[in-house]
Design an enzyme around this catalytic site. Sequence first.
Site, PDB file in Angstrom:
ATOM      1  N   THR A  27       0.839  -1.207   0.000  1.00 19.02           N
ATOM      2  CA  THR A  27       0.000   0.000   0.000  1.00 19.02           C
ATOM      3  C   THR A  27       0.871   1.252   0.000  1.00 19.02           C
ATOM      4  OG1 THR A  27      -0.221  -0.174   2.406  1.00 19.02           O
ATOM      5  CG2 THR A  27      -2.056  -0.977   1.101  1.00 19.02           C
ATOM      6  N   GLN A 104       2.314 -12.471   0.224  1.00 15.53           N
ATOM      7  CA  GLN A 104       0.982 -12.717  -0.313  1.00 15.53           C
ATOM      8  C   GLN A 104       0.698 -11.785  -1.487  1.00 15.53           C
ATOM      9  OE1 GLN A 104      -0.548 -12.146   3.954  1.00 15.53           O
ATOM     10  NE2 GLN A 104      -1.979 -13.629   3.123  1.00 15.53           N
ATOM     11  N   ASP A 107       2.513  -8.398  -6.912  1.00 17.52           N
ATOM     12  CA  ASP A 107       2.942  -7.269  -7.731  1.00 17.52           C
ATOM     13  C   ASP A 107       4.401  -7.295  -8.154  1.00 17.52           C
ATOM     14  OD1 ASP A 107       4.302  -6.450  -5.316  1.00 17.52           O
ATOM     15  OD2 ASP A 107       2.403  -5.613  -4.637  1.00 17.52           O
ATOM     16  N   HIS A 122       0.676 -16.327  -3.622  1.00 14.97           N
ATOM     17  CA  HIS A 122      -0.488 -16.096  -4.483  1.00 14.97           C
ATOM     18  C   HIS A 122      -0.096 -15.827  -5.929  1.00 14.97           C
ATOM     19  CE1 HIS A 122      -2.960 -14.929  -0.679  1.00 14.97           C
ATOM     20  NE2 HIS A 122      -3.035 -16.216  -0.939  1.00 14.97           N
ATOM     21  N   CYS A 130       0.322 -19.583 -21.321  1.00 12.65           N
ATOM     22  CA  CYS A 130      -0.669 -20.080 -22.273  1.00 12.65           C
ATOM     23  C   CYS A 130      -1.309 -21.334 -21.697  1.00 12.65           C
ATOM     24  CB  CYS A 130       0.018 -20.387 -23.604  1.00 12.65           C
ATOM     25  SG  CYS A 130      -1.064 -21.290 -24.741  1.00 12.65           S
ATOM     26  N   CYS A 133      -0.324 -24.402 -24.478  1.00 10.80           N
ATOM     27  CA  CYS A 133       1.044 -24.926 -24.673  1.00 10.80           C
ATOM     28  C   CYS A 133       1.977 -24.566 -23.526  1.00 10.80           C
ATOM     29  CB  CYS A 133       1.625 -24.444 -26.002  1.00 10.80           C
ATOM     30  SG  CYS A 133       2.202 -22.732 -25.993  1.00 10.80           S
ATOM     31  N   THR A 196       0.316  -7.307   7.355  1.00  9.87           N
ATOM     32  CA  THR A 196      -0.789  -8.267   7.244  1.00  9.87           C
ATOM     33  C   THR A 196      -1.532  -8.331   8.566  1.00  9.87           C
ATOM     34  OG1 THR A 196      -1.396 -10.598   6.996  1.00  9.87           O
ATOM     35  CG2 THR A 196       0.863 -10.149   7.665  1.00  9.87           C
TER      36      THR A 196
END
Length: 246
Positions: A27, A104, A107, A122, A130, A133, A196
């Site tokens: 943040t 977690q 970014d 995560h 893809c 493939c 967290t």
Amino acid sequence: MIMYNDLKKIIDENDNIVFFGGAGVSTESGIPDFRSDDGIYNAVTKYGNSPEEIISRSFFDRNPEKFYDYYKHNLIHAGAKPNEAHLALGRLEARGKLKAVVTQNIDGLHQMGGSKNVIEVHGSVLRNYCMSCHAFYDLEYIMEQKNCRGQTPHCEKCGGMIKPDVVLYQEPLDQNVLSAAVSAIAKADVLIVGGTSLVVYPAAGFLNYYRGGDLILINKSITDYDSKAKMTIHDSIGMVMRSVVD
Ligand code: ZN
């Protein structure tokens, strides 16, 4: 400025530190916390679906166009830069003191901040694959309009649809990544937990694997684990980390 000398001493005297962080770490780079009051989960969406629904696997499979429209506009923050917390952790790892970052966040800012051993429970928006493939693509590729039909990116090799390597709602966590996170935390002498509130799976569970006596919690608000920690700091993670890491 408050100096966190007790925390600085712990860091100076240890070389087996692990950091476990959540949305609060990002943040301060301008990336909204999913669950805070002003986070995207309270944003009114233009789709008539809640963000939790949109960022779920069944929604992705049924409505990839809507998913990608929402995803590109709300979960991608291309201009975000690592903040003082990311940079301080990168310096600690370079000095051999920090063994792993468990995050977690999706970014990629820890890597941009200089961290190498980053365990992303995560996944990451920077990796995309893809579904046919399994070729991998970076964020630039999926954001380029020429690689998309509508908003949905497709593979230049086989034409298959591309999915972000991000754990969506309804999807299980990657067992190998989970094992790596648990292993790093179990081996740590010092565990610093930052940004967290420790209420969402698997965050709270991770703490059970820590066997050391130096649990440090840095979070703006109080958590259920404050009483179990050796030290709790309710302050900006970036400011605290900058003051304890030269
Ligand atoms: Zn392909």
